[in-house]
Scaffold this motif. Sequence first.
Motif, mmCIF file in Angstrom:
data_model
loop_
_atom_site.group_PDB
_atom_site.id
_atom_site.type_symbol
_atom_site.label_atom_id
_atom_site.label_comp_id
_atom_site.label_asym_id
_atom_site.label_seq_id
_atom_site.Cartn_x
_atom_site.Cartn_y
_atom_site.Cartn_z
ATOM 1 N N LEU A 136 36.245 -6.272 26.418
ATOM 2 C CA LEU A 136 35.003 -6.683 25.973
ATOM 3 C C LEU A 136 33.879 -6.897 27.178
ATOM 4 O O LEU A 136 32.881 -6.249 26.894
ATOM 5 N N SER A 137 34.389 -7.130 28.178
ATOM 6 C CA SER A 137 33.650 -6.895 29.437
ATOM 7 C C SER A 137 33.019 -5.622 29.777
ATOM 8 O O SER A 137 31.874 -5.398 30.180
ATOM 9 N N ARG A 138 33.969 -4.876 29.668
ATOM 10 C CA ARG A 138 33.639 -3.110 29.985
ATOM 11 C C ARG A 138 32.736 -2.737 28.830
ATOM 12 O O ARG A 138 31.697 -2.091 29.175
ATOM 13 N N ILE A 139 32.931 -3.106 27.640
ATOM 14 C CA ILE A 139 31.929 -2.625 26.469
ATOM 15 C C ILE A 139 30.507 -2.985 26.815
ATOM 16 O O ILE A 139 29.534 -2.431 26.748
ATOM 17 N N LEU A 140 30.509 -4.565 27.209
ATOM 18 C CA LEU A 140 29.121 -5.198 27.171
ATOM 19 C C LEU A 140 28.357 -4.741 28.630
ATOM 20 O O LEU A 140 27.187 -4.378 28.739
ATOM 21 N N TRP A 141 29.272 -4.276 29.694
ATOM 22 C CA TRP A 141 28.820 -3.452 30.989
ATOM 23 C C TRP A 141 28.354 -2.134 30.579
ATOM 24 O O TRP A 141 26.979 -1.812 30.931
ATOM 25 N N LYS A 142 29.001 -1.474 29.995
ATOM 26 C CA LYS A 142 28.203 -0.144 29.386
ATOM 27 C C LYS A 142 27.044 -0.231 28.462
ATOM 28 O O LYS A 142 26.219 0.663 28.902
ATOM 29 N N ILE A 143 26.929 -1.102 27.650
ATOM 30 C CA ILE A 143 25.600 -1.261 26.893
ATOM 31 C C ILE A 143 24.568 -1.662 27.933
ATOM 32 O O ILE A 143 23.553 -1.035 27.647
ATOM 33 N N GLU A 188 24.236 -0.825 31.052
ATOM 34 C CA GLU A 188 23.767 -0.045 31.933
ATOM 35 C C GLU A 188 23.037 1.326 31.191
ATOM 36 O O GLU A 188 22.219 1.740 31.681
ATOM 37 N N LEU A 189 23.659 1.568 29.966
ATOM 38 C CA LEU A 189 22.749 2.546 29.171
ATOM 39 C C LEU A 189 21.485 1.993 28.847
ATOM 40 O O LEU A 189 20.271 2.683 28.619
ATOM 41 N N ARG A 190 21.384 0.655 28.374
ATOM 42 C CA ARG A 190 20.097 0.264 28.176
ATOM 43 C C ARG A 190 19.131 0.311 29.414
ATOM 44 O O ARG A 190 17.989 0.824 29.035
ATOM 45 N N HIS A 191 19.730 0.190 30.495
ATOM 46 C CA HIS A 191 18.840 0.141 31.531
ATOM 47 C C HIS A 191 18.408 1.737 32.003
ATOM 48 O O HIS A 191 17.383 1.902 32.318
ATOM 49 N N LEU A 192 19.191 2.595 31.516
ATOM 50 C CA LEU A 192 19.083 4.043 31.852
ATOM 51 C C LEU A 192 18.101 4.373 30.833
ATOM 52 O O LEU A 192 17.214 5.429 31.125
ATOM 53 N N ASN A 193 17.952 3.814 29.707
ATOM 54 C CA ASN A 193 16.845 4.048 28.541
ATOM 55 C C ASN A 193 15.527 3.241 28.824
ATOM 56 O O ASN A 193 14.736 3.247 27.994
ATOM 57 N N GLY A 194 15.280 2.559 29.980
ATOM 58 C CA GLY A 194 14.191 1.986 30.235
ATOM 59 C C GLY A 194 14.037 0.803 29.406
ATOM 60 O O GLY A 194 12.946 0.136 29.551
ATOM 61 N N LYS A 195 15.134 0.108 28.910
ATOM 62 C CA LYS A 195 15.265 -1.306 28.445
ATOM 63 C C LYS A 195 15.441 -2.346 29.258
ATOM 64 O O LYS A 195 16.446 -1.961 30.350
ATOM 65 N N PRO A 196 15.201 -3.376 28.903
ATOM 66 C CA PRO A 196 15.579 -4.659 29.803
ATOM 67 C C PRO A 196 17.181 -4.517 29.613
ATOM 68 O O PRO A 196 17.854 -4.438 28.547
ATOM 69 N N ALA A 197 18.020 -4.857 30.787
ATOM 70 C CA ALA A 197 19.609 -4.617 30.677
ATOM 71 C C ALA A 197 20.030 -5.921 29.751
ATOM 72 O O ALA A 197 20.786 -5.765 29.091
ATOM 73 N N LEU A 198 19.297 -6.821 29.922
ATOM 74 C CA LEU A 198 19.679 -8.062 29.218
ATOM 75 C C LEU A 198 18.684 -8.692 28.742
ATOM 76 O O LEU A 198 17.570 -8.761 29.111
ATOM 77 N N ASN A 199 18.725 -9.060 27.371
ATOM 78 C CA ASN A 199 17.780 -9.690 26.495
ATOM 79 C C ASN A 199 18.555 -11.429 26.474
ATOM 80 O O ASN A 199 19.643 -11.480 26.275
ATOM 81 N N THR A 200 17.488 -12.206 26.102
ATOM 82 C CA THR A 200 17.931 -13.512 25.787
ATOM 83 C C THR A 200 17.367 -13.810 24.393
ATOM 84 O O THR A 200 16.414 -13.552 23.936
ATOM 85 N N TYR A 201 18.602 -14.609 23.573
ATOM 86 C CA TYR A 201 18.146 -14.744 22.235
ATOM 87 C C TYR A 201 18.441 -16.259 21.901
ATOM 88 O O TYR A 201 19.161 -16.923 22.520
ATOM 89 N N LEU A 202 17.676 -16.756 20.666
ATOM 90 C CA LEU A 202 17.944 -17.922 20.249
ATOM 91 C C LEU A 202 18.830 -17.642 18.990
ATOM 92 O O LEU A 202 18.674 -16.554 18.165
ATOM 93 N N VAL A 203 19.963 -18.494 18.669
ATOM 94 C CA VAL A 203 20.969 -18.237 17.657
ATOM 95 C C VAL A 203 20.769 -19.284 16.946
ATOM 96 O O VAL A 203 20.964 -20.414 17.177
ATOM 97 N N VAL A 204 20.605 -19.081 15.520
ATOM 98 C CA VAL A 204 20.736 -20.355 14.412
ATOM 99 C C VAL A 204 21.862 -20.104 13.829
ATOM 100 O O VAL A 204 21.829 -18.833 13.178
ATOM 101 N N ASN A 205 22.894 -21.104 13.411
ATOM 102 C CA ASN A 205 23.661 -20.841 12.496
ATOM 103 C C ASN A 205 23.163 -21.115 11.170
ATOM 104 O O ASN A 205 22.614 -22.099 10.932
ATOM 105 N N THR A 206 23.610 -20.356 10.227
ATOM 106 C CA THR A 206 22.753 -20.363 8.959
ATOM 107 C C THR A 206 23.361 -21.710 8.170
ATOM 108 O O THR A 206 22.638 -21.968 7.122
ATOM 109 N N ASP A 207 24.500 -22.218 8.715
ATOM 110 C CA ASP A 207 24.641 -23.561 7.705
ATOM 111 C C ASP A 207 24.107 -24.832 8.372
ATOM 112 O O ASP A 207 24.458 -25.838 7.812
ATOM 113 N N GLU A 208 23.219 -24.690 9.251
ATOM 114 C CA GLU A 208 22.280 -25.836 9.687
ATOM 115 C C GLU A 208 21.455 -26.088 8.808
ATOM 116 O O GLU A 208 20.974 -25.422 8.143
ATOM 117 N N THR A 209 21.087 -27.494 8.750
ATOM 118 C CA THR A 209 20.167 -27.865 7.804
ATOM 119 C C THR A 209 18.571 -27.622 7.963
ATOM 120 O O THR A 209 18.057 -27.363 6.953
#
Length: 104
Positions: free
Chosen positions: A31-38, A40-61
């Motif tokens: 899993l670590s290797r796959i995430l690292w690959k993604i 690195e490839l995002r970086h090579l495509n000029g995208k931010p290497a890491l994005n930050t997201y808010l996650v909401v579980n659909t069962d929350e009220t």
Amino acid sequence: MSELAGIKVRFTVIKNEDAENYLDDRDKSELSRILWKIQELRHLNGKPALNTYLVVNTDETYAADIVRIMQANNHWGPVIDPNQAELKYDGDMLILPETEEAIK
């Protein structure tokens, strides 16, 4: 939650605690290797290497409130994409889509 009907599935979320509890050392390494690959490839495509997201579980009220906020900001709506499964609910039960192989 009927508000979820037709939304494109764009993200895969794995709870860190689940990865820690349910993956062995080899799985964690893969899993670590796959995430690292993604990253690195995002970086090579000029995208931010890491994005930050808010996650909401659909069962929350408050999930329906989040959907309304996203709709008001044009970040929600049905998308037709043959590579994406459409979320369908019957009450609080998730209904998985039929596939061609399942029909055979």
